[in-house]
Design a protein around this motif. Sequence first.
Motif, short mmCIF file in Angstrom:
data_model
loop_
_atom_site.label_atom_id
_atom_site.label_comp_id
_atom_site.label_asym_id
_atom_site.label_seq_id
_atom_site.Cartn_x
_atom_site.Cartn_y
_atom_site.Cartn_z
N GLY A 142 0.93 -1.23 -0.08
CA GLY A 142 0.06 -0.01 -0.02
C GLY A 142 0.79 1.24 0.20
O GLY A 142 0.39 2.32 0.66
N ARG A 143 1.86 1.32 -0.57
CA ARG A 143 2.85 2.53 -0.76
C ARG A 143 3.03 3.01 -2.20
O ARG A 143 2.70 2.32 -3.11
CB ARG A 143 4.44 1.78 -0.29
N ARG A 144 3.36 4.27 -1.94
CA ARG A 144 3.64 4.95 -3.27
C ARG A 144 5.24 5.00 -3.41
O ARG A 144 6.04 5.09 -2.58
CB ARG A 144 3.03 6.36 -3.39
N GLY A 145 5.77 4.96 -4.70
CA GLY A 145 7.28 5.38 -4.91
C GLY A 145 7.78 5.09 -6.26
O GLY A 145 6.64 5.25 -7.20
N THR A 146 8.92 5.01 -6.48
CA THR A 146 9.45 4.85 -7.61
C THR A 146 10.56 3.76 -7.74
O THR A 146 11.12 3.55 -6.68
CB THR A 146 10.35 6.10 -8.27
N VAL A 147 10.68 2.87 -8.93
CA VAL A 147 11.53 2.04 -9.02
C VAL A 147 12.23 2.30 -10.48
O VAL A 147 11.73 2.79 -11.48
CB VAL A 147 10.70 0.59 -9.01
N ALA A 190 12.93 -0.69 -22.09
CA ALA A 190 11.72 -0.83 -21.39
C ALA A 190 10.61 0.04 -21.44
O ALA A 190 10.98 1.24 -21.60
CB ALA A 190 12.02 -1.03 -19.78
N THR A 191 9.60 -0.50 -21.75
CA THR A 191 8.22 0.46 -21.81
C THR A 191 7.16 -0.27 -21.14
O THR A 191 7.13 -1.54 -20.71
CB THR A 191 7.89 0.48 -23.28
N LEU A 192 6.24 0.73 -20.67
CA LEU A 192 5.30 0.16 -19.82
C LEU A 192 4.10 -0.31 -20.84
O LEU A 192 4.12 0.32 -21.79
CB LEU A 192 4.53 1.33 -18.60
N THR A 193 3.43 -1.35 -20.43
CA THR A 193 2.33 -1.81 -21.17
C THR A 193 1.15 -2.16 -20.26
O THR A 193 1.17 -2.09 -19.30
CB THR A 193 2.92 -3.18 -22.07
N ASP A 194 -0.12 -2.71 -20.97
CA ASP A 194 -1.00 -2.90 -20.35
C ASP A 194 -1.23 -4.45 -20.11
O ASP A 194 -0.32 -5.04 -20.88
CB ASP A 194 -2.55 -2.22 -20.78
N LEU A 195 -2.38 -4.92 -19.34
CA LEU A 195 -2.28 -6.34 -19.37
C LEU A 195 -2.49 -7.10 -20.72
O LEU A 195 -2.03 -8.40 -20.65
CB LEU A 195 -3.36 -6.60 -18.31
N ALA A 222 7.03 5.09 -23.09
CA ALA A 222 8.77 4.68 -22.56
C ALA A 222 8.98 5.26 -21.49
O ALA A 222 8.40 6.12 -20.56
CB ALA A 222 9.44 5.45 -23.63
N MET A 223 9.90 4.27 -20.72
CA MET A 223 10.43 4.77 -19.44
C MET A 223 11.74 5.35 -19.28
O MET A 223 12.80 4.94 -20.02
CB MET A 223 10.58 3.42 -18.50
N LEU A 233 1.88 -3.42 -12.23
CA LEU A 233 2.68 -3.00 -13.57
C LEU A 233 3.04 -4.01 -14.56
O LEU A 233 3.49 -5.01 -13.95
CB LEU A 233 3.71 -2.21 -13.22
N SER A 234 2.92 -3.70 -15.85
CA SER A 234 3.54 -4.49 -16.64
C SER A 234 4.31 -3.93 -17.72
O SER A 234 4.17 -2.81 -18.20
CB SER A 234 2.35 -5.06 -17.79
N VAL A 235 5.53 -4.41 -17.60
CA VAL A 235 6.82 -3.66 -18.48
C VAL A 235 7.33 -4.79 -19.36
O VAL A 235 7.47 -5.91 -19.16
CB VAL A 235 7.87 -3.57 -17.10
N ARG A 236 7.49 -4.23 -20.46
CA ARG A 236 7.91 -4.79 -21.64
C ARG A 236 9.48 -4.59 -21.75
O ARG A 236 9.86 -3.45 -21.81
CB ARG A 236 7.24 -4.56 -23.01
#
Length: 94
Positions: A46-51, A61-66, A73-74, A87-90
């Motif tokens: 239940g936290r917010r943050g960055t990775v 790497a790019t974010l993608t949906d399910l 793009a990241m 999160l889904s990351v390609r």
Amino acid sequence: PPVAYQGAARDAGLLGLEGGPSLQPCWAKPAGDGRGWVLRLTETLGRRGTVRLKLAEGCRATLTDLREGPGAAMEDGLVAFTPYQLLSVRIERA
């Protein structure tokens, strides 16, 4: 079910995660179009943050949906996450 692989060892391109201790990898699979693979990450506390995804030279790497639809793009492998987010990351060769 697991995907069987026969052949020479391959570098997946992901060297590790930096930051986001509550963000856990839950599974990975080959991308549906055969280019790269998809890593699924789940925020568990239940936290917010960055990775930051640390990637091998020549990977992106790019974010993608399910459904593995187009995503953003990241910038430098950095992504923000919210409580309990999935999160889904390609990850693929650039």
